[in-house]
Write a protein that holds these residues in place. Structure first.
Motif, PDB file in Angstrom:
ATOM      1  N   ASN A   1       3.697   4.264  -9.100  1.00 26.46           N
ATOM      2  CA  ASN A   1       4.915   4.485  -9.907  1.00 26.46           C
ATOM      3  C   ASN A   1       4.305   4.361 -11.406  1.00 26.46           C
ATOM      4  OD1 ASN A   1       7.482   3.142  -7.877  1.00 26.46           O
ATOM      5  ND2 ASN A   1       7.909   5.253  -9.148  1.00 26.46           N
ATOM      6  N   GLN A   2       4.394   5.519 -11.989  1.00 28.76           N
ATOM      7  CA  GLN A   2       4.482   5.273 -13.162  1.00 28.76           C
ATOM      8  C   GLN A   2       5.289   4.311 -14.303  1.00 28.76           C
ATOM      9  OE1 GLN A   2       4.278   9.359 -14.459  1.00 28.76           O
ATOM     10  NE2 GLN A   2       2.608   9.306 -15.263  1.00 28.76           N
ATOM     11  N   VAL A   3       4.943   3.582 -14.363  1.00 28.48           N
ATOM     12  CA  VAL A   3       5.969   2.663 -15.210  1.00 28.48           C
ATOM     13  C   VAL A   3       5.943   2.485 -16.809  1.00 28.48           C
ATOM     14  CG1 VAL A   3       6.217  -0.325 -15.428  1.00 28.48           C
ATOM     15  CG2 VAL A   3       5.410   0.748 -13.281  1.00 28.48           C
TER      16      VAL A   3
ATOM     17  N   ALA B   1       1.319  -1.014   0.041  1.00 30.56           N
ATOM     18  CA  ALA B   1       0.092   0.460   0.069  1.00 30.56           C
ATOM     19  C   ALA B   1       1.113   1.841   0.351  1.00 30.56           C
ATOM     20  CB  ALA B   1      -1.066   0.148   1.509  1.00 30.56           C
ATOM     21  N   CYS B   2       0.856   2.217  -0.591  1.00 26.35           N
ATOM     22  CA  CYS B   2       1.592   3.687  -0.963  1.00 26.35           C
ATOM     23  C   CYS B   2       0.776   4.606   0.757  1.00 26.35           C
ATOM     24  CB  CYS B   2       0.862   3.752  -1.524  1.00 26.35           C
ATOM     25  SG  CYS B   2       2.184   6.434  -2.360  1.00 26.35           S
ATOM     26  N   GLU B   3       1.191   4.115   1.501  1.00 26.65           N
ATOM     27  CA  GLU B   3       0.679   4.214   2.739  1.00 26.65           C
ATOM     28  C   GLU B   3       1.933   6.292   2.951  1.00 26.65           C
ATOM     29  OE1 GLU B   3       1.146   1.781   5.602  1.00 26.65           O
ATOM     30  OE2 GLU B   3      -0.782   1.205   4.863  1.00 26.65           O
ATOM     31  N   GLY B   4       1.584   6.705   3.539  1.00 28.54           N
ATOM     32  CA  GLY B   4       2.631   7.597   3.912  1.00 28.54           C
ATOM     33  C   GLY B   4       2.584   8.695   3.045  1.00 28.54           C
TER      34      GLY B   4
ATOM     35  N   ILE C   1      11.271  -0.692  -0.936  1.00 29.02           N
ATOM     36  CA  ILE C   1       9.780   0.108  -1.878  1.00 29.02           C
ATOM     37  C   ILE C   1      10.058   1.819  -0.926  1.00 29.02           C
ATOM     38  CG2 ILE C   1       7.875   0.421   0.400  1.00 29.02           C
ATOM     39  CD1 ILE C   1       8.124  -2.420   0.630  1.00 29.02           C
ATOM     40  N   ASN C   2      11.188   2.243  -0.028  1.00 24.00           N
ATOM     41  CA  ASN C   2      11.703   3.463   0.037  1.00 24.00           C
ATOM     42  C   ASN C   2      12.327   3.815  -1.486  1.00 24.00           C
ATOM     43  OD1 ASN C   2      10.695   3.560   2.200  1.00 24.00           O
ATOM     44  ND2 ASN C   2      13.291   2.909   3.207  1.00 24.00           N
ATOM     45  N   SER C   3      12.928   2.883  -2.295  1.00 23.18           N
ATOM     46  CA  SER C   3      13.564   3.824  -4.042  1.00 23.18           C
ATOM     47  C   SER C   3      12.070   3.453  -4.619  1.00 23.18           C
ATOM     48  CB  SER C   3      14.601   2.746  -4.056  1.00 23.18           C
ATOM     49  OG  SER C   3      15.817   2.519  -3.003  1.00 23.18           O
ATOM     50  N   TYR C   4      11.469   2.725  -4.403  1.00 26.31           N
ATOM     51  CA  TYR C   4       9.830   3.462  -5.634  1.00 26.31           C
ATOM     52  C   TYR C   4       9.214   4.907  -5.512  1.00 26.31           C
ATOM     53  CZ  TYR C   4       9.232  -1.633  -7.324  1.00 26.31           C
ATOM     54  OH  TYR C   4       9.810  -2.459  -8.182  1.00 26.31           O
ATOM     55  N   LYS C   5       9.246   4.704  -3.653  1.00 21.45           N
ATOM     56  CA  LYS C   5       8.304   6.591  -3.467  1.00 21.45           C
ATOM     57  C   LYS C   5       9.134   7.295  -3.482  1.00 21.45           C
ATOM     58  CE  LYS C   5       6.254   3.920   0.150  1.00 21.45           C
ATOM     59  NZ  LYS C   5       5.573   3.768   1.678  1.00 21.45           N
ATOM     60  N   GLU C   6      10.870   6.884  -4.111  1.00 20.74           N
ATOM     61  CA  GLU C   6      11.926   8.436  -4.180  1.00 20.74           C
ATOM     62  C   GLU C   6      12.358   8.823  -5.474  1.00 20.74           C
ATOM     63  OE1 GLU C   6      14.947   6.765  -2.312  1.00 20.74           O
ATOM     64  OE2 GLU C   6      14.250   7.419   0.051  1.00 20.74           O
TER      65      GLU C   6
ATOM     66  N   GLU D   1       4.762  -4.407  -8.048  1.00 20.60           N
ATOM     67  CA  GLU D   1       5.043  -4.176  -6.763  1.00 20.60           C
ATOM     68  C   GLU D   1       5.230  -1.850  -7.174  1.00 20.60           C
ATOM     69  OE1 GLU D   1       8.326  -6.615  -5.085  1.00 20.60           O
ATOM     70  OE2 GLU D   1       9.113  -5.074  -6.187  1.00 20.60           O
ATOM     71  N   ALA D   2       5.952  -1.853  -8.373  1.00 21.79           N
ATOM     72  CA  ALA D   2       6.046  -0.276  -8.746  1.00 21.79           C
ATOM     73  C   ALA D   2       4.766   0.348  -9.249  1.00 21.79           C
ATOM     74  CB  ALA D   2       6.562  -0.501  -9.899  1.00 21.79           C
TER      75      ALA D   2
END
Length: 340
Positions: free
Chosen positions: A279-281, A168-171, A249-254, A273-274
């Motif tokens: 994320n736009q893949v 889940a894309c939390e935070g 997970i943090n890298s996806y968000k960054e 996951e992305a």
């Protein structure tokens, strides 16, 4: 008692799925299980397992065969999580989870002749050890079709049961502008060389700086960097190394985009996951991609120019379509299939 044979799994996407499998089995089977692990497995994955229910071995045909000959009568079902049937004939219920498309065909993947030969021999071994009574499971309909064609297994004995961790894309996330992430190991079919050349081309034409982050072992990244040169000051390439799950997970968000140029995948777990994390893949225009997601943008992974064009289009388009997950998570069905 069920034998969970994961002897040939210890890294990459298989390791991620193994963690999901372990946690679910431990909750579902009330200690009626036994795990077979590669000695190299990350022991942090095993915290939820009763240590008296584990055997560690070297991942060799000899060690595996020796274990089965001694203990197979102790189990009323066997689940092989790693493509390869039991090394001896088993009359109990046997389920094999197949998750390596390279074994079926390694053409046009960039692998050496030696690697292709080893993959071919592994395919022959799998075919030799298979029995008509064994059941198989795969992640996608495409893999079901390929497994039937290349190994001659009847389609009705192959169940399509994809499973993955629900993210889940939390935070709050604050991705860096024009930043791209490629989560992949160093194997030849992951296509890093063409990806770097594509970014080099794109940087020469881009009006704004670009950033690409990779997840390679340091020695592999150093070797790759030695053969790659760019004269553009608008391109930064970072190697994040081998990341923990939290790090991935943090890298996806960054990062703004997940880019995926791999030439062959059985599942493509990072795509899912992305997409789950917003994320736009931007992915290879290949069938395996469309089995699991609807990408925001695609490119020809064999063409450096096509990769470059997709990168430029991604950063120059304000309303790029959202990436959507298409595959259904069938973890519960999967557990019922291997346990019952």
């Amino acid at each position: 008692m069920i034998l969970i044979d994961s002897l040939y799994i210890h890294n990459s996407g298989g390791k991620t799925l193994l963690k999901v499998l372990i946690d679910t089995i431990v909750k579902s089977t009330k200690n009626n299980y036994w795990f077979l692990f590669d000695r190299r497995i990350d022991k942090n994955l095993l915290d939820s397992i009763d240590r008296h229910k584990i055997t560690f071995l070297d991942a060799s045909l000899y060690q595996r065969g020796k274990f089965y000959k001694r203990h197979h009568h102790s189990f009323n079902a066997v689940f092989c999580f790693g493509n390869v049937p039991p090394p001896i004939s088993i009359n109990q219920r046997v389920v094999i989870y197949f998750q390596n498309d390279l074994i079926l065909s390694s053409n046009a993947t960039g692998h050496s002749l030696k690697t292709k030969l080893l993959l071919f021999l592994k395919k022959r071994y799998i075919s030799f050890k298979n029995k008509p009574s064994y059941l198989w499971a795969v992640q996608t309909s495409l893999m079901q079709e390929k497994l039937s064609i290349y190994l001659g297994i009847k389609t009705e004995r192959i169940k399509v049961l994809p499973f993955f961790e629900r993210l889940a894309c939390e935070g709050q996330s604050n991705p860096k502008k024009n930043s791209f992430l490629y989560v992949a190991g160093p194997e030849a079919h992951k296509n890093h060389q063409k990806l770097l050349l594509g970014f080099s081309l794109a940087a020469k034409q881009s009006k704004t700086p670009l950033t690409l982050s990779l997840t390679l072992p340091p020695n592999i990244f150093s070797s790759l960097s030695e053969n790659f040169h760019t004269s553009s000051s608008k391109l930064e390439i970072h190697n994040l190394g081998i990341l923990t799950k939290e790090g991935v997970i943090n890298s996806y968000k960054e990062n703004s985009f997940c880019i995926y140029p791999s030439l062959k995948e059985s599942f493509g777990l990072p795509l899912i996951e992305a997409a789950q994390l917003g994320n736009q893949v931007i992915a290879a225009d290949l069938p395996y991609v469309y089995e699991v997601i609807k990408p925001s943008l695609t490119f020809d992974p064999y063409s450096t120019q096509s990769i470059s064009n997709a990168i430029l289009k991604a950063i120059e388009t304000d309303n790029l379509p959202e990436t959507k997950v298409l595959v259904e998570n069938k973890l519960d069905n999967f557990m019922n299939f291997i346990i019952n």
